[in-house]
Scaffold this motif. Structure first.
Motif, PDB file in Angstrom:
ATOM      1  N   LEU A 188      -9.953  -2.698 -16.023  1.00 20.49           N
ATOM      2  CA  LEU A 188     -10.552  -3.801 -16.752  1.00 20.49           C
ATOM      3  C   LEU A 188      -9.884  -3.878 -18.124  1.00 20.49           C
ATOM      4  O   LEU A 188      -9.604  -2.846 -18.743  1.00 20.49           O
ATOM      5  CB  LEU A 188     -12.057  -3.568 -16.941  1.00 20.49           C
ATOM      6  CG  LEU A 188     -12.892  -3.314 -15.685  1.00 20.49           C
ATOM      7  CD1 LEU A 188     -14.333  -2.986 -16.073  1.00 20.49           C
ATOM      8  CD2 LEU A 188     -12.853  -4.509 -14.750  1.00 20.49           C
ATOM      9  N   THR A 189      -9.650  -5.085 -18.590  1.00 19.50           N
ATOM     10  CA  THR A 189      -9.031  -5.282 -19.901  1.00 19.50           C
ATOM     11  C   THR A 189      -9.924  -6.167 -20.747  1.00 19.50           C
ATOM     12  O   THR A 189     -10.347  -7.244 -20.304  1.00 19.50           O
ATOM     13  CB  THR A 189      -7.648  -5.964 -19.766  1.00 19.50           C
ATOM     14  OG1 THR A 189      -6.864  -5.268 -18.799  1.00 19.50           O
ATOM     15  CG2 THR A 189      -6.925  -5.969 -21.101  1.00 19.50           C
ATOM     16  N   GLY A 190     -10.240  -5.711 -21.952  1.00 18.41           N
ATOM     17  CA  GLY A 190     -11.100  -6.515 -22.819  1.00 18.41           C
ATOM     18  C   GLY A 190     -11.002  -6.105 -24.266  1.00 18.41           C
ATOM     19  O   GLY A 190     -10.247  -5.208 -24.637  1.00 18.41           O
ATOM     20  N   ILE A 191     -11.783  -6.777 -25.090  1.00 17.16           N
ATOM     21  CA  ILE A 191     -11.853  -6.488 -26.516  1.00 17.16           C
ATOM     22  C   ILE A 191     -13.072  -5.614 -26.789  1.00 17.16           C
ATOM     23  O   ILE A 191     -14.154  -5.852 -26.232  1.00 17.16           O
ATOM     24  CB  ILE A 191     -11.968  -7.796 -27.343  1.00 17.16           C
ATOM     25  CG1 ILE A 191     -10.781  -8.723 -27.055  1.00 17.16           C
ATOM     26  CG2 ILE A 191     -12.077  -7.496 -28.831  1.00 17.16           C
ATOM     27  CD1 ILE A 191      -9.462  -8.204 -27.567  1.00 17.16           C
ATOM     28  N   ILE A 211     -15.022  -8.837 -21.707  1.00 16.34           N
ATOM     29  CA  ILE A 211     -13.953  -9.435 -20.909  1.00 16.34           C
ATOM     30  C   ILE A 211     -14.128 -10.948 -20.947  1.00 16.34           C
ATOM     31  O   ILE A 211     -15.159 -11.472 -20.515  1.00 16.34           O
ATOM     32  CB  ILE A 211     -13.989  -8.907 -19.463  1.00 16.34           C
ATOM     33  CG1 ILE A 211     -13.765  -7.393 -19.463  1.00 16.34           C
ATOM     34  CG2 ILE A 211     -12.939  -9.609 -18.598  1.00 16.34           C
ATOM     35  CD1 ILE A 211     -13.965  -6.733 -18.115  1.00 16.34           C
ATOM     36  N   LYS A 212     -13.135 -11.639 -21.484  1.00 15.08           N
ATOM     37  CA  LYS A 212     -13.297 -13.092 -21.696  1.00 15.08           C
ATOM     38  C   LYS A 212     -13.151 -13.887 -20.399  1.00 15.08           C
ATOM     39  O   LYS A 212     -13.728 -14.965 -20.261  1.00 15.08           O
ATOM     40  CB  LYS A 212     -12.300 -13.601 -22.734  1.00 15.08           C
ATOM     41  CG  LYS A 212     -10.842 -13.496 -22.317  1.00 15.08           C
ATOM     42  CD  LYS A 212      -9.906 -14.055 -23.388  1.00 15.08           C
ATOM     43  CE  LYS A 212      -8.454 -13.974 -22.937  1.00 15.08           C
ATOM     44  NZ  LYS A 212      -7.519 -14.527 -23.929  1.00 15.08           N
ATOM     45  N   ILE A 218     -15.771  -7.620 -11.432  1.00 14.12           N
ATOM     46  CA  ILE A 218     -16.347  -6.440 -12.080  1.00 14.12           C
ATOM     47  C   ILE A 218     -16.971  -5.550 -11.004  1.00 14.12           C
ATOM     48  O   ILE A 218     -17.684  -6.032 -10.122  1.00 14.12           O
ATOM     49  CB  ILE A 218     -17.444  -6.844 -13.105  1.00 14.12           C
ATOM     50  CG1 ILE A 218     -16.894  -7.867 -14.101  1.00 14.12           C
ATOM     51  CG2 ILE A 218     -17.972  -5.611 -13.836  1.00 14.12           C
ATOM     52  CD1 ILE A 218     -15.725  -7.397 -14.930  1.00 14.12           C
ATOM     53  N   PRO A 219     -16.726  -4.241 -11.060  1.00  7.12           N
ATOM     54  CA  PRO A 219     -17.318  -3.352 -10.049  1.00  7.12           C
ATOM     55  C   PRO A 219     -18.848  -3.368 -10.077  1.00  7.12           C
ATOM     56  O   PRO A 219     -19.474  -3.796 -11.049  1.00  7.12           O
ATOM     57  CB  PRO A 219     -16.777  -1.972 -10.444  1.00  7.12           C
ATOM     58  CG  PRO A 219     -15.533  -2.253 -11.213  1.00  7.12           C
ATOM     59  CD  PRO A 219     -15.803  -3.526 -11.953  1.00  7.12           C
ATOM     60  N   LYS A 271      -7.573  -1.275 -22.203  1.00  2.00           N
ATOM     61  CA  LYS A 271      -7.423  -1.303 -20.749  1.00  2.00           C
ATOM     62  C   LYS A 271      -8.061  -0.027 -20.202  1.00  2.00           C
ATOM     63  O   LYS A 271      -7.635   1.077 -20.548  1.00  2.00           O
ATOM     64  CB  LYS A 271      -5.949  -1.378 -20.342  1.00  2.00           C
ATOM     65  CG  LYS A 271      -5.721  -1.442 -18.842  1.00  2.00           C
ATOM     66  CD  LYS A 271      -4.246  -1.413 -18.489  1.00  2.00           C
ATOM     67  CE  LYS A 271      -3.552  -2.699 -18.863  1.00  2.00           C
ATOM     68  NZ  LYS A 271      -2.137  -2.715 -18.374  1.00  2.00           N
ATOM     69  N   VAL A 272      -9.073  -0.206 -19.367  1.00  2.00           N
ATOM     70  CA  VAL A 272      -9.829   0.932 -18.843  1.00  2.00           C
ATOM     71  C   VAL A 272      -9.551   1.077 -17.347  1.00  2.00           C
ATOM     72  O   VAL A 272      -9.895   0.200 -16.546  1.00  2.00           O
ATOM     73  CB  VAL A 272     -11.342   0.736 -19.078  1.00  2.00           C
ATOM     74  CG1 VAL A 272     -12.109   1.948 -18.554  1.00  2.00           C
ATOM     75  CG2 VAL A 272     -11.633   0.531 -20.566  1.00  2.00           C
TER      76      VAL A 272
END
Length: 309
Positions: A188-191, A211-212, A218-219, A271-272
């Motif tokens: 997942l990639t987000g701010i 996440i925009k 999403i899991p 990035k997770v």
């Protein structure tokens, strides 16, 4: 890899092309792109992936709540690692969808991309209402001077099965299964945004991920073992996806607690990578009981990480 989109046009170099969404860029996709790159080298052609964004279903079926494995930026990043020479992202619009098959081939594949060799699935359809198929493409190839190489039914089946299994596995929280088909850990990639600060109060400070892209898959809610690369170092942790029912939360949040990390991550892009699932999200009778469970979750995660490394 060079990127071509609405801001810059393709270089017109003679090319070998494959076409598709390539959502997930999983092991089935990687096999096709490996073939593309090989043909490019053998025939001295530029290896090109042609993809589309927004996803056609976002445009043509606006009521469709589509969920994708990758955001468009994530897809760019994954494809850039596969020795491609060029990625062309065409903006998908209703006007584009209404191009006749011949106009699409002539304007896009021939005039824009200078296609000399096209690698495509046996079940590929294109043009207005997806009316043309691979046999039509072969006829256009003779007219416009490009070869068509058919991806086998088995390879196409492998791609379809992988995509379906990956989405189902992620939706069910089965990340190890999903990661096997992807060939890399799902991420997942987000701010990082400010949360309510509860984690810090109970000695489990978290980075709250926003996440925009609402189409990103999403899991399933729950607790997961994760890692991120921060300042060039791999940092492990655990992540909760859910509503925080213990404190009567109602909206979904994504919170990551990193082990042995003392750093302000607010406003950073994170990035997770998700490695494994620990448990379902639970509602505890008290915050103290939640804290005790988090200690057990950390022990579980650390044991997993010791084997994973």
């Amino acid at each position: 890899m060079k990127l071509y989109d609405n801001q810059n046009s393709y270089s017109k170099k003679p090319s070998v092309i494959t076409i598709g969404t390539f959502d997930g860029v999983h092991i089935g996709h990687q096999k096709i792109i490996e073939r593309l790159v090989k043909v490019g080298k053998n025939k001295s052609l530029e290896s090109v992936v042609l993809t589309f964004f927004p996803h056609p279903r976002m445009v043509l079926q606006k009521e469709s709540n589509i969920e994708l494995l990758n955001t468009i930026d994530e897809r760019k990043d994954l494809l850039s690692k596969l020795n491609l020479q060029a990625l062309v992202i065409k903006t998908f619009t209703v006007k584009f969808a209404n191009l006749s098959a011949r106009d699409y081939v002539k304007r896009v594949l021939v005039e824009e991309l200078n296609a000399k060799h096209i690698i495509i699935g046996y079940d590929h359809h294109f043009g207005k209402n997806r009316s043309a198929n691979i046999e039509d493409l072969k006829i256009y190839g003779k007219e416009f001077g490009f070869d068509v190489e058919e991806i086998s039914a088995q390879d196409i089946k492998d791609v379809a099965v992988s995509s379906t299994k990956i989405r189902n596995a992620i939706s069910n929280g089965e990340l190890q299964t999903a990661n096997t088909y992807l060939g890399y850990p799902y991420f997942l990639t987000g701010i990082v945004v400010r949360g309510k600060g509860l984690g810090k109060q109970i000695q489990f400070p978290t980075a709250n991920l926003q996440i925009k892209e609402d189409y990103k898959l999403i899991p399933k809610n729950g607790v997961y073992v994760v890692h991120s690369v921060i300042d060039g170092l791999t940092v492990y942790g655990m992540m909760n996806i859910g509503t925080n029912p213990t404190v009567n939360g109602t909206s979904q949040s994504i919170e990551v607690h990193f082990f042995n990390l003392d750093k302000d991550l607010y406003d950073d892009t994170l990035k997770v990578h998700i490695l494994s699932r620990i448990r379902d999200e639970q509602k505890f009778q008290s915050v103290a009981l939640l804290q005790e469970q988090l200690k057990l979750d950390q022990e579980h995660a650390l044991k997993y990480i010791s084997v994973y490394e």
